[in-house]
Design an enzyme around this catalytic site. Structure first.
Site, PDB file in Angstrom:
ATOM      1  N   HIS A 110      -5.854  10.396  -4.135  1.00  0.00           N
ATOM      2  CA  HIS A 110      -4.746   9.546  -3.674  1.00  0.00           C
ATOM      3  C   HIS A 110      -3.457  10.379  -3.833  1.00  0.00           C
ATOM      4  O   HIS A 110      -2.631  10.112  -4.702  1.00  0.00           O
ATOM      5  CB  HIS A 110      -4.698   8.272  -4.533  1.00  0.00           C
ATOM      6  CG  HIS A 110      -3.904   7.151  -3.936  1.00  0.00           C
ATOM      7  ND1 HIS A 110      -3.249   7.250  -2.722  1.00  0.00           N
ATOM      8  CD2 HIS A 110      -3.640   5.891  -4.398  1.00  0.00           C
ATOM      9  CE1 HIS A 110      -2.644   6.104  -2.470  1.00  0.00           C
ATOM     10  NE2 HIS A 110      -2.858   5.270  -3.462  1.00  0.00           N
ATOM     11  N   ASP A 169      -5.414   2.718 -14.566  1.00  0.00           N
ATOM     12  CA  ASP A 169      -5.702   2.154 -13.245  1.00  0.00           C
ATOM     13  C   ASP A 169      -6.816   1.125 -13.449  1.00  0.00           C
ATOM     14  O   ASP A 169      -7.434   1.058 -14.524  1.00  0.00           O
ATOM     15  CB  ASP A 169      -6.140   3.297 -12.302  1.00  0.00           C
ATOM     16  CG  ASP A 169      -6.342   2.844 -10.857  1.00  0.00           C
ATOM     17  OD1 ASP A 169      -5.941   1.714 -10.515  1.00  0.00           O
ATOM     18  OD2 ASP A 169      -6.909   3.635 -10.071  1.00  0.00           O
ATOM     19  N   ARG A 207      -6.588   5.434   5.262  1.00  0.00           N
ATOM     20  CA  ARG A 207      -7.171   4.977   3.993  1.00  0.00           C
ATOM     21  C   ARG A 207      -8.606   4.567   4.281  1.00  0.00           C
ATOM     22  O   ARG A 207      -8.855   3.665   5.071  1.00  0.00           O
ATOM     23  CB  ARG A 207      -6.385   3.791   3.431  1.00  0.00           C
ATOM     24  CG  ARG A 207      -7.133   3.077   2.317  1.00  0.00           C
ATOM     25  CD  ARG A 207      -6.296   2.066   1.580  1.00  0.00           C
ATOM     26  NE  ARG A 207      -5.320   2.726   0.737  1.00  0.00           N
ATOM     27  CZ  ARG A 207      -4.633   2.119  -0.222  1.00  0.00           C
ATOM     28  NH1 ARG A 207      -4.836   0.836  -0.470  1.00  0.00           N
ATOM     29  NH2 ARG A 207      -3.752   2.771  -0.943  1.00  0.00           N
ATOM     30  N   GLN A 217       0.147   8.842  -3.932  1.00  0.00           N
ATOM     31  CA  GLN A 217       0.398   8.156  -5.196  1.00  0.00           C
ATOM     32  C   GLN A 217       0.828   9.155  -6.261  1.00  0.00           C
ATOM     33  O   GLN A 217       1.805   8.941  -6.982  1.00  0.00           O
ATOM     34  CB  GLN A 217      -0.882   7.418  -5.635  1.00  0.00           C
ATOM     35  CG  GLN A 217      -0.726   6.660  -6.933  1.00  0.00           C
ATOM     36  CD  GLN A 217       0.210   5.481  -6.788  1.00  0.00           C
ATOM     37  OE1 GLN A 217       0.033   4.648  -5.911  1.00  0.00           O
ATOM     38  NE2 GLN A 217       1.224   5.389  -7.643  1.00  0.00           N
ATOM     39  N   CYS A 238      -0.677   2.674 -10.928  1.00  0.00           N
ATOM     40  CA  CYS A 238      -0.459   2.758  -9.474  1.00  0.00           C
ATOM     41  C   CYS A 238      -0.332   1.389  -8.829  1.00  0.00           C
ATOM     42  O   CYS A 238       0.225   1.270  -7.746  1.00  0.00           O
ATOM     43  CB  CYS A 238      -1.596   3.547  -8.838  1.00  0.00           C
ATOM     44  SG  CYS A 238      -3.222   2.851  -9.188  1.00  0.00           S
ATOM     45  N   ARG A 295       6.930   5.608  -3.977  1.00  0.00           N
ATOM     46  CA  ARG A 295       5.994   5.851  -2.872  1.00  0.00           C
ATOM     47  C   ARG A 295       6.777   6.057  -1.578  1.00  0.00           C
ATOM     48  O   ARG A 295       6.479   6.936  -0.782  1.00  0.00           O
ATOM     49  CB  ARG A 295       5.028   4.657  -2.706  1.00  0.00           C
ATOM     50  CG  ARG A 295       4.039   4.464  -3.844  1.00  0.00           C
ATOM     51  CD  ARG A 295       3.010   5.562  -3.897  1.00  0.00           C
ATOM     52  NE  ARG A 295       2.269   5.704  -2.665  1.00  0.00           N
ATOM     53  CZ  ARG A 295       1.195   4.981  -2.333  1.00  0.00           C
ATOM     54  NH1 ARG A 295       0.706   4.102  -3.181  1.00  0.00           N
ATOM     55  NH2 ARG A 295       0.569   5.162  -1.168  1.00  0.00           N
TER      56      ARG A 295
HETATM   57  N1  NVA Z   1      -8.292   3.419  -7.901  1.00  0.00           N
HETATM   58  C1  NVA Z   1      -7.815   2.311  -7.114  1.00  0.00           C
HETATM   59  C2  NVA Z   1      -6.437   2.589  -6.610  1.00  0.00           C
HETATM   60  C3  NVA Z   1      -5.819   1.521  -5.754  1.00  0.00           C
HETATM   61  C4  NVA Z   1      -4.477   1.889  -5.247  1.00  0.00           C
HETATM   62  C5  NVA Z   1      -8.781   2.055  -5.976  1.00  0.00           C
HETATM   63  O1  NVA Z   1      -9.290   3.021  -5.388  1.00  0.00           O
HETATM   64  O2  NVA Z   1      -9.054   0.891  -5.674  1.00  0.00           O
HETATM   65  N1   CP Z   2      -1.032   2.025  -5.241  1.00  0.00           N
HETATM   66  C1   CP Z   2      -1.451   1.733  -3.997  1.00  0.00           C
HETATM   67  O1   CP Z   2      -1.905   2.586  -3.229  1.00  0.00           O
HETATM   68  O2   CP Z   2      -1.278   0.426  -3.668  1.00  0.00           O
HETATM   69  P1   CP Z   2      -1.844  -0.313  -2.370  1.00  0.00           P
HETATM   70  O3   CP Z   2      -3.337  -0.368  -2.511  1.00  0.00           O
HETATM   71  O4   CP Z   2      -1.210  -1.662  -2.395  1.00  0.00           O
HETATM   72  O5   CP Z   2      -1.462   0.472  -1.154  1.00  0.00           O
END
Ligand code: NVA
Ligand code: CP
Length: 319
Positions: free
Chosen positions: A141, A236, A114, A144, A276, A304
């Site tokens: 993602h 989101d 990540r 997800q 998500c 997930r």
């Molecule tokens: N769009 C959000 C998703 C978090 C799981 C982010 O990138 O922070």
């Molecule tokens: N939805 C998601 O990826 O959650 P986290 O940021 O908690 O991993």
């Protein structure tokens, strides 16, 4: 002897950077595998398909669901996961991605990452000799989206011809929903404010892919148009990780895109609400919706685990 009811396509050794790199059949197979693994978990059947295998997990950003579901998923599959923070890794002190990728590949059987930059993940995958799984970048993602599609599939019985409305920021999650819609035949309408549209190159790639399945992908600035007759409504956060400094200006711009009870009345009666997570109640969604009868957020979060177990099994064993 494979553990699946039907063996179709081997994904052994593949990376998962974006679902746009997968064929509709491959995506379908991952969803089927996820459903089978979920059923086995519910039945208490052991699934030791990754005994002795290790997953390296690099997290440059915070995570609750991704970290826990990957780690628990590896344990349930008989393997082991290592949490690797850039604060502790030499990569945090400037060690090149190339060296990190090559060295980790000598120890672990797959790398999950990540990070903000999608290019960094592509570079890691280029040098790694083991599968690399994208656990969120600024562009995508995919894990997800697999869990989301699984959730919609469970609720609606099919994805083909169902309408998913994504309302809010044209971000990483939205891009992956477009990709999975294109690959599964699910229609996706995205409503974003002007200036916060999805990446047009990604939209074009998804639109091209959708020709194979017949999915319709639509962009609009009108949240009502998106919500109309929707089978699922998704939102989101308005400011993703890396965009926190824009929070207050975005709050004003995104206000008309809040998913609330009024917006839900435009959708099908049995509409599912998806997010998500993490969510900000009172911003992108009201508490009445996210905590209401249409909400599927905890099923999504659970999925997930099952979706990623399918990905891990497929990429590490080909089954
Ligand atoms: N769009 C959000 C998703 C978090 C799981 C982010 O990138 O922070
Ligand atoms: N939805 C998601 O990826 O959650 P986290 O940021 O908690 O991993």
């Amino acid at each position: 002897m494979n553990h699946l009811s039907e063996k179709v396509i081997s994904l052994k050794g593949r990376d998962l950077l974006t679902l746009l790199d997968y064929t509709p059949e491959e995506v379908q197979q991952l969803l089927t595998q996820a459903l089978e693994l979920k059923q086995k978990a519910k039945n208490g059947e052991p699934t030791p398909y990754l005994t002795g295998k290790s997953l390296g997990m690099i997290f440059e950003n915070a995570s609750t669901r991704t970290r826990v579901s990957f780690e628990v998923g590896m344990t349930q599959l008989g393997g082991h996961a290592l949490f690797l923070s850039p604060k502790d890794l030499q990569i945090g002190r400037g060690e090149p991605i190339k060296d990190t990728a090559n060295v980790l590949s000598r120890y672990v059987d797959a790398i999950m990452i990540r990070t903000n930059s999608h290019e960094s993940v592509e570079e890691l995958a280029h040098y790694a000799t083991v599968p690399v799984i994208n656990a969120l970048t600024d562009a995508y993602h995919p894990c997800q989206a697999l869990a989301d599609a699984l959730t919609i599939l469970e609720k609606k019985e099919t994805l083909i011809g169902k309408k998913l409305a994504y309302i809010g920021d044209g971000n990483n999650v939205c891009h992956s929903l477009l990709a999975i819609g294109a690959k599964t035949g699910m229609d996706v309408t995205v409503a974003t404010p002007k200036g916060y549209e999805v990446d047009q190159e990604i939209f074009q790639r998804a639109t091209e892919a959708a020709k194979e399945t017949g999915a319709t992908l639509v962009q609009t600035t009108n949240p009502q148009v998106a919500a109309e007759n929707a089978d699922a409504i998704y939102t989101d956060v308005w400011a993703s990780m890396g965009y926190e400094a824009e929070q207050s200006e975005r709050e004003e711009i995104f206000q008309p895109y809040q998913v609330n009870d009024q917006l839900l009345t435009l959708a099908k009666k049995d509409v599912s609400f998806l997010h998500c997570l993490p969510a900000h109640r009172g911003e992108e969604v009201t508490a009445s919706v996210i905590d209401g009868p249409h909400s599927a957020i905890y099923d999504q979060a659970e999925n997930r685990l099952h979706a990623q177990k399918a990905v891990l099994t497929a990429l590490l064993t080909g089954e």
